[in-house]
Scaffold this motif. Structure first.
Motif, PDB file in Angstrom:
ATOM      1  N   UNK A 161      29.611 -63.442  23.694  1.00  0.00           N
ATOM      2  CA  UNK A 161      29.482 -62.524  24.000  1.00  0.00           C
ATOM      3  C   UNK A 161      29.897 -61.100  24.295  1.00  0.00           C
ATOM      4  N   UNK A 162      28.926 -60.411  24.129  1.00  0.00           N
ATOM      5  CA  UNK A 162      30.125 -58.840  24.091  1.00  0.00           C
ATOM      6  C   UNK A 162      30.873 -57.921  25.028  1.00  0.00           C
ATOM      7  N   UNK A 163      30.637 -58.573  26.297  1.00  0.00           N
ATOM      8  CA  UNK A 163      31.853 -58.196  26.889  1.00  0.00           C
ATOM      9  C   UNK A 163      32.515 -58.840  27.154  1.00  0.00           C
ATOM     10  N   UNK A 164      34.508 -58.628  27.089  1.00  0.00           N
ATOM     11  CA  UNK A 164      35.322 -58.963  27.274  1.00  0.00           C
ATOM     12  C   UNK A 164      35.462 -59.729  28.666  1.00  0.00           C
ATOM     13  N   UNK A 165      34.809 -58.945  30.155  1.00  0.00           N
ATOM     14  CA  UNK A 165      35.163 -59.593  31.557  1.00  0.00           C
ATOM     15  C   UNK A 165      34.175 -60.511  31.376  1.00  0.00           C
ATOM     16  N   UNK A 166      32.629 -60.565  30.859  1.00  0.00           N
ATOM     17  CA  UNK A 166      32.089 -61.571  30.739  1.00  0.00           C
ATOM     18  C   UNK A 166      32.229 -63.549  29.635  1.00  0.00           C
ATOM     19  N   UNK A 167      33.784 -62.534  28.690  1.00  0.00           N
ATOM     20  CA  UNK A 167      33.828 -63.371  27.655  1.00  0.00           C
ATOM     21  C   UNK A 167      34.141 -64.391  27.486  1.00  0.00           C
TER      22      UNK A 167
END
Lengths: 107, 147
Positions: B103-109
């Protein structure tokens, strides 16, 4: 693993050398937590002297990045080379962060 | 007679990680594995060792084993160096879990799940088998071509 922290006008530079493995990774997280808790909004992590990183190191980086993002700040990297650069690519971490050649370019 | 496998029997806990890596590095060097391959091998040893340290509970035997096999010279164009990891925990196939989110979004990774993903990318072959009361993971690395 060696960690040096340098406060600059634009942010804080964290230089990491040696091995960031399962043994050492918690120390990185702890040192960075101190920087984030001090209210720093820009943290540049220079890995030019880092010889080795494992998934434990990546987990510490991700955990730190999430903390910084939660405060509205940003984490950037510089000096990726050799095995460390390969691990960033394989794990997809290289696309999550801004990566510069040198700390000065990152600030 | 050809060279024998070198076997290390060691407790799978964090304080023993570096001893396990040193053992493999030493035997890789003595088998002529080039230095350029060592960081990859080091990484695979750490990920598989920590996988056992974290998941192999309860065990019917406390220590795990790492076998450094003699170079296989007759498998295709380039020789390969293989490591065998044995543990006496419950059946656990590290190849089973789904690939991690990239996942490219840090918060969702999600944090974690990257270790085995990297092992599959850093090895040339990776195999799991359950034999009796133990798990066996075999990881092989092809040596760079000799010019």
């Amino acid at each position: 693993m060696e960690i040096t922290i340098e406060k600059r006008d634009a942010g804080t530079l964290v230089r990491v050398g040696g091995r960031m493995d399962a043994v050492a990774a918690p120390d990185f997280e702890k040192e960075c937590a101190g920087v984030v808790e001090s209210g720093e909004k820009l943290v540049v992590v220079d890995l030019a002297q880092l010889e080795y990183i494992s998934s434990a190191g990546l987990r510490s980086i991700l955990a730190t990045a999430k903390k910084i993002k939660a405060t509205g700040g940003a984490m950037k990297f510089s000096g990726l080379a050799g095995m460390v650069e390969e691990v960033f690519q394989v794990s997809g971490l290289g696309t999550l962060f801004e990566v510069a050649a040198t700390p000065d370019e990152a600030f | 007679m050809g060279p024998q496998a070198a076997i290390l029997s060691i407790e799978a806990t964090l304080p023993h990680l570096r001893a396990a890596q040193d053992f493999v590095r030493r035997h890789a060097a003595s088998r002529g594995v080039p230095e350029s391959l060592c960081p990859k091998i080091d990484l695979v040893v750490e990920e598989l060792f920590m996988n056992i340290a974290n998941h192999a509970h309860p065990k019917t035997r406390e220590e795990m084993e790492i076998h450094c096999l003699p170079l296989e010279e007759d498998v295709g164009e380039r020789p390969q160096f293989c490591l065998v990891f044995k543990d006496w925990g419950p059946p656990f196939n590290p190849l089973d879990p789904p690939p991690p989110s990239l996942e490219p979004d840090i918060e969702l990774r999600p944090i974690g799940g990257l270790g085995i993903h990297m092992v599959t990318r850093m090895t040339d072959s990776l195999a799991y088998v359950r034999e009796g009361d133990h798990n066996i993971v075999t990881a092989c690395f092809r040596l760079p071509g000799r010019e």
